[in-house]
Scaffold this motif. Structure first.
Motif, PDB file in Angstrom:
ATOM      1  N   ASP A  63       0.800  -1.223   0.000  1.00 14.08           N
ATOM      2  CA  ASP A  63       0.000   0.000   0.000  1.00 14.08           C
ATOM      3  C   ASP A  63       0.835   1.276   0.000  1.00 14.08           C
ATOM      4  O   ASP A  63       0.281   2.366  -0.200  1.00 14.08           O
ATOM      5  CB  ASP A  63      -0.938   0.026   1.214  1.00 14.08           C
ATOM      6  N   VAL A  64       2.125   1.173   0.245  1.00 13.08           N
ATOM      7  CA  VAL A  64       2.987   2.360   0.265  1.00 13.08           C
ATOM      8  C   VAL A  64       4.172   2.131  -0.662  1.00 13.08           C
ATOM      9  O   VAL A  64       4.919   1.162  -0.485  1.00 13.08           O
ATOM     10  CB  VAL A  64       3.473   2.676   1.691  1.00 13.08           C
ATOM     11  N   PHE A  65       4.335   3.002  -1.629  1.00 10.78           N
ATOM     12  CA  PHE A  65       5.451   2.874  -2.575  1.00 10.78           C
ATOM     13  C   PHE A  65       5.760   4.245  -3.160  1.00 10.78           C
ATOM     14  O   PHE A  65       4.958   5.184  -3.062  1.00 10.78           O
ATOM     15  CB  PHE A  65       5.112   1.876  -3.692  1.00 10.78           C
ATOM     16  N   THR A  66       6.925   4.349  -3.771  1.00 16.79           N
ATOM     17  CA  THR A  66       7.368   5.614  -4.368  1.00 16.79           C
ATOM     18  C   THR A  66       7.599   5.414  -5.858  1.00 16.79           C
ATOM     19  O   THR A  66       8.196   4.411  -6.263  1.00 16.79           O
ATOM     20  CB  THR A  66       8.669   6.102  -3.707  1.00 16.79           C
ATOM     21  N   PHE A  67       7.144   6.356  -6.659  1.00 16.47           N
ATOM     22  CA  PHE A  67       7.449   6.304  -8.088  1.00 16.47           C
ATOM     23  C   PHE A  67       7.988   7.654  -8.532  1.00 16.47           C
ATOM     24  O   PHE A  67       7.824   8.666  -7.842  1.00 16.47           O
ATOM     25  CB  PHE A  67       6.223   5.885  -8.911  1.00 16.47           C
ATOM     26  N   ILE A  68       8.654   7.664  -9.679  1.00 22.14           N
ATOM     27  CA  ILE A  68       9.247   8.882 -10.213  1.00 22.14           C
ATOM     28  C   ILE A  68       8.257   9.547 -11.154  1.00 22.14           C
ATOM     29  O   ILE A  68       7.842   8.958 -12.158  1.00 22.14           O
ATOM     30  CB  ILE A  68      10.568   8.587 -10.946  1.00 22.14           C
ATOM     31  N   LEU A  69       7.874  10.775 -10.828  1.00 18.36           N
ATOM     32  CA  LEU A  69       6.947  11.555 -11.637  1.00 18.36           C
ATOM     33  C   LEU A  69       7.673  12.809 -12.103  1.00 18.36           C
ATOM     34  O   LEU A  69       7.872  13.746 -11.328  1.00 18.36           O
ATOM     35  CB  LEU A  69       5.701  11.914 -10.823  1.00 18.36           C
ATOM     36  N   LEU A  70       8.119  12.796 -13.367  1.00 17.00           N
ATOM     37  CA  LEU A  70       8.878  13.919 -13.928  1.00 17.00           C
ATOM     38  C   LEU A  70      10.030  14.329 -13.015  1.00 17.00           C
ATOM     39  O   LEU A  70      10.213  15.499 -12.675  1.00 17.00           O
ATOM     40  CB  LEU A  70       7.956  15.100 -14.186  1.00 17.00           C
ATOM     41  N   GLY A  71      10.793  13.331 -12.616  1.00 10.27           N
ATOM     42  CA  GLY A  71      11.988  13.569 -11.823  1.00 10.27           C
ATOM     43  C   GLY A  71      11.752  13.705 -10.334  1.00 10.27           C
ATOM     44  O   GLY A  71      12.711  13.809  -9.561  1.00 10.27           O
ATOM     45  N   LYS A  72      10.481  13.723  -9.913  1.00  8.84           N
ATOM     46  CA  LYS A  72      10.165  13.926  -8.498  1.00  8.84           C
ATOM     47  C   LYS A  72       9.783  12.607  -7.840  1.00  8.84           C
ATOM     48  O   LYS A  72       8.969  11.847  -8.368  1.00  8.84           O
ATOM     49  CB  LYS A  72       8.985  14.901  -8.374  1.00  8.84           C
ATOM     50  N   LYS A  73      10.409  12.315  -6.683  1.00 10.74           N
ATOM     51  CA  LYS A  73      10.024  11.124  -5.936  1.00 10.74           C
ATOM     52  C   LYS A  73       8.654  11.350  -5.308  1.00 10.74           C
ATOM     53  O   LYS A  73       8.468  12.259  -4.499  1.00 10.74           O
ATOM     54  CB  LYS A  73      11.062  10.819  -4.860  1.00 10.74           C
ATOM     55  N   THR A  74       7.712  10.513  -5.715  1.00 12.18           N
ATOM     56  CA  THR A  74       6.311  10.685  -5.336  1.00 12.18           C
ATOM     57  C   THR A  74       5.846   9.436  -4.603  1.00 12.18           C
ATOM     58  O   THR A  74       5.821   8.346  -5.185  1.00 12.18           O
ATOM     59  CB  THR A  74       5.444  10.929  -6.586  1.00 12.18           C
ATOM     60  N   THR A  75       5.504   9.580  -3.343  1.00  4.00           N
ATOM     61  CA  THR A  75       5.123   8.439  -2.514  1.00  4.00           C
ATOM     62  C   THR A  75       3.610   8.329  -2.415  1.00  4.00           C
ATOM     63  O   THR A  75       2.925   9.289  -2.046  1.00  4.00           O
ATOM     64  CB  THR A  75       5.731   8.555  -1.105  1.00  4.00           C
ATOM     65  N   VAL A  76       3.108   7.160  -2.744  1.00  4.00           N
ATOM     66  CA  VAL A  76       1.669   6.887  -2.741  1.00  4.00           C
ATOM     67  C   VAL A  76       1.315   6.082  -1.497  1.00  4.00           C
ATOM     68  O   VAL A  76       2.003   5.114  -1.158  1.00  4.00           O
ATOM     69  CB  VAL A  76       1.257   6.100  -4.004  1.00  4.00           C
ATOM     70  N   CYS A  77       0.249   6.470  -0.812  1.00  7.02           N
ATOM     71  CA  CYS A  77      -0.257   5.724   0.337  1.00  7.02           C
ATOM     72  C   CYS A  77      -1.713   5.361   0.052  1.00  7.02           C
ATOM     73  O   CYS A  77      -2.574   6.248  -0.014  1.00  7.02           O
ATOM     74  CB  CYS A  77      -0.157   6.557   1.609  1.00  7.02           C
ATOM     75  N   LEU A  78      -1.975   4.075  -0.120  1.00  6.34           N
ATOM     76  CA  LEU A  78      -3.298   3.616  -0.525  1.00  6.34           C
ATOM     77  C   LEU A  78      -4.106   3.100   0.655  1.00  6.34           C
ATOM     78  O   LEU A  78      -3.585   2.880   1.750  1.00  6.34           O
ATOM     79  CB  LEU A  78      -3.164   2.521  -1.585  1.00  6.34           C
ATOM     80  N   GLY A  79      -5.393   2.871   0.395  1.00 10.17           N
ATOM     81  CA  GLY A  79      -6.280   2.332   1.415  1.00 10.17           C
ATOM     82  C   GLY A  79      -6.771   3.404   2.367  1.00 10.17           C
ATOM     83  O   GLY A  79      -6.353   4.562   2.323  1.00 10.17           O
ATOM     84  N   THR A  80      -7.670   3.014   3.264  1.00 10.30           N
ATOM     85  CA  THR A  80      -8.240   3.982   4.202  1.00 10.30           C
ATOM     86  C   THR A  80      -7.186   4.534   5.155  1.00 10.30           C
ATOM     87  O   THR A  80      -7.220   5.715   5.517  1.00 10.30           O
ATOM     88  CB  THR A  80      -9.378   3.337   5.011  1.00 10.30           C
ATOM     89  N   LYS A  81      -6.225   3.706   5.550  1.00  7.56           N
ATOM     90  CA  LYS A  81      -5.166   4.195   6.436  1.00  7.56           C
ATOM     91  C   LYS A  81      -4.240   5.166   5.706  1.00  7.56           C
ATOM     92  O   LYS A  81      -3.756   6.138   6.291  1.00  7.56           O
ATOM     93  CB  LYS A  81      -4.375   3.020   7.008  1.00  7.56           C
ATOM     94  N   GLY A  82      -4.010   4.891   4.430  1.00  7.80           N
ATOM     95  CA  GLY A  82      -3.202   5.812   3.638  1.00  7.80           C
ATOM     96  C   GLY A  82      -3.902   7.144   3.452  1.00  7.80           C
ATOM     97  O   GLY A  82      -3.270   8.210   3.512  1.00  7.80           O
ATOM     98  N   ASN A  83      -5.221   7.098   3.224  1.00 10.16           N
ATOM     99  CA  ASN A  83      -5.995   8.338   3.102  1.00 10.16           C
ATOM    100  C   ASN A  83      -5.911   9.155   4.385  1.00 10.16           C
ATOM    101  O   ASN A  83      -5.712  10.376   4.354  1.00 10.16           O
ATOM    102  CB  ASN A  83      -7.463   8.023   2.807  1.00 10.16           C
TER     103      ASN A  83
END
Length: 537
Positions: A85-105
């Protein structure tokens, strides 16, 4: 020999230039290959176990930008399977961390001001469109006061008066638009609903003066201003691009329009002519900040632009999806009409603010559409101080201050953990005891923890997998108006038309994620048939 020399000279130059071009191309190709190899090795050999896993990508800077942009939900769910549920991806050179699910919200949307910041993310995009000193171009405390002004302007009395105005606008549109001439035909749903929602919002929220100006010229200004939300403006809002020049010109002319209206109302007030309007201009003109400063006219104008723009995309997209979904299941259109007759009366009396909530299936149509087709797929925040992720069962991560956070409430509403067959559009799933009903209980507003961020008590709301209007301090304050607007538009269209897909198809168009706001993929043509008078009574 002279002739040979004359020929040989240019040939030598061509050969030299060709060799130079090949060399340059070779160097560039080598640099690209080296960058890719270095990028791959860095991901494989230098993982930081204290930070969220990084989504594997080949090309530096570009990262996962393309796959994310093409279909965010497919990207999110694919990454969730690999990384959790938690991971980081590169968005136009920027490290972007995604937090999914109700706890991530909850982690992101209820984040503390000292840890996360929305202004740094959105201000470059919104300030040229809305204007200075409002929304994300002011301190958060001032924004909370502005939200309070707007929220308190959406009184029950105001919402009650809007129902008649919205109904009248929809009826006028379907009786005068060339798309609905005759007794049957086809219409393009998306542009039609964009027009209906902007007309209904401008007449109710913005007042009669704004609505009267909404001719072809004003609509063009709105379109030019809307182009300021192009994704490229996250990075280049200042660039002298054609769409930015049009954006700035449109902004200036719309400000002039609002300033003229404000001045006219002030002049009328000085003459003792009291406005009877419940619109937002009247409300904002009477508001005062905590320090005793009345809201300046220019800020009223800028807030009115923000109101006009902010809700339009969501309402236009959602109302379009409602029509498209109903056209794929025309039997539901008839079920809705029958509900109105059963609940309100066979003679179909006028819709009112008080009888609208009794139309349960109508409300469920809106609710189910928002569940699957959330207009905003990603909500971003800038990390301003290192954040510990401690809501995972077996891992703890630290997210550095250099990262951007992304919450995706629409992902939770598509999870099988919460909704059986989540991608099936079924309004009856909200019926009590329905087999496709929510597995996890959806807390009601009155049962949830309340918090005041500066604009009145609101529900924190993040424990629910259904958050179409966000949560936390930046939760949409136009939620009540949106439900009224969408409900009245839906109920009025049901009274006027039968709807179905061309050739009776049950298919539904895909989603266009090319802009910041997701919407139906064009073309969106459906068939309509005007109801006989006997069907309306």
């Amino acid at each position: 020999m002279g002739l040979l020399a004359t020929i040989a000279g240019p040939l030598a130059d061509i050969t030299a230039n060709t060799s130079t071009g090949v060399l340059v191309a070779s160097v560039i190709a080598s640099f690209i290959v080296l960058s890719i190899v270095t990028n791959v090795l860095r991901q494989l050999l230098f993982k930081n176990p204290n930070e969220p896993p990084i989504v594997f990508h080949w090309v530096p800077f570009v990262g996962s930008t393309i796959t994310y942009g093409m279909d965010p939900y497919k990207f999110f769910f694919g990454c969730r399977e690999k990384y959790g549920d938690v991971f980081t991806f590169i968005l136009l050179g920027k490290k972007t961390t995604v937090c999914l699910g109700t706890k991530g919200n909850d982690f992101i949307l209820n984040g503390k001001l000292k840890d996360v910041n929305a202004e740094e993310i959105y201000s470059p995009l919104t300030t040229p469109v809305f204007g200075s000193d409002v929304v994300y171009d002011c301190p958060n405390s001032k924004l909370m006061e502005q939200k309070k002004f707007v929220k308190f302007g959406l009184t029950t009395e105001a919402l009650r008066s809007y129902v008649d105005l919205i109904t009248a606008e929809v009826k006028d549109y379907v009786s005068t638009s060339p798309s609905f001439s005759g007794s049957k035909g086809t219409f393009d749903v998306l542009p039609t609903m964009e027009e209906i929602t902007i007309y209904t919002a401008s007449r109710s929220l913005q007042g009669p003066e704004v609505r009267s100006r909404f001719d072809v010229t004003f609509a063009r200004l709105y379109h030019d201003l809307d182009m300021g939300f192009s994704p490229i403006n996250f990075m280049l809002p200042w660039a002298p691009l054609p769409h930015n020049r049009k954006r700035d010109n449109a902004h200036n002319k719309m400000v002039e329009t609002y300033m003229d209206i404000i001045q006219q109302r002030k002049d009328a007030e000085e003459k003792g002519e009291k406005s009877e309007s419940n619109d937002m201009i009247t409300n904002l003109m009477s508001c005062v900040y905590k320090d005793g400063t009345p809201v300046p006219d220019i800020e009223v104008a800028h807030m009115m632009i923000a109101l006009l723009m902010a809700g339009q995309h969501s309402s236009a997209s959602t109302s379009s999806w409602i029509v498209l979904r109903l056209a794929s299941r025309p039997e539901l259109v008839e079920e809705l009409l029958q509900e109105q007759k059963d609940v309100l009366g066979e003679d179909l009396p006028p819709l009112t603010y008080d009888n609208l909530p009794s139309l349960k299936l109508h409300a469920q149509i809106v609710k189910e559409t928002l569940r699957i087709h959330a207009p905003i797929h990603s909500i971003m925040r800038k990390v301003t101080s290192p954040l510990r992720v401690e809501f995972l069962d077996s891992k703890t991560y630290v997210i550095p201050a250099s990262h951007v956070l992304v919450a995706a409430p629409g992902v939770a509403s598509r999870m099988t953990e919460h909704f059986p067959e989540p991608l099936t559009w079924e309004p009856h799933r909200w019926d009590a005891g329905h087999p496709l009903g929510a597995i996890s209980s959806l807390k009601q507003e009155e049962e949830e923890e309340k918090v005041d961020y500066g604009y009145g008590l609101v529900s924190k709301g993040t424990n629910s997998p259904y958050l179409p209007f966000g949560a936390g301090r930046h939760r949409c304050i136009g939620e009540q108006f949106a439900y009224v607007q969408l409900g009245v538009i839906l109920a009025t269209l049901v009274r006027e038309f039968k709807l179905r897909n061309v050739n009776g198809s049950r298919e539904v168009v895909g989603t266009d994620y090319s802009s910041l706001f997701s919407r139906p993929m064009a073309p969106t043509v459906v068939e309509w048939e005007r109801r006989e008078k006997s069907e309306k009574s």
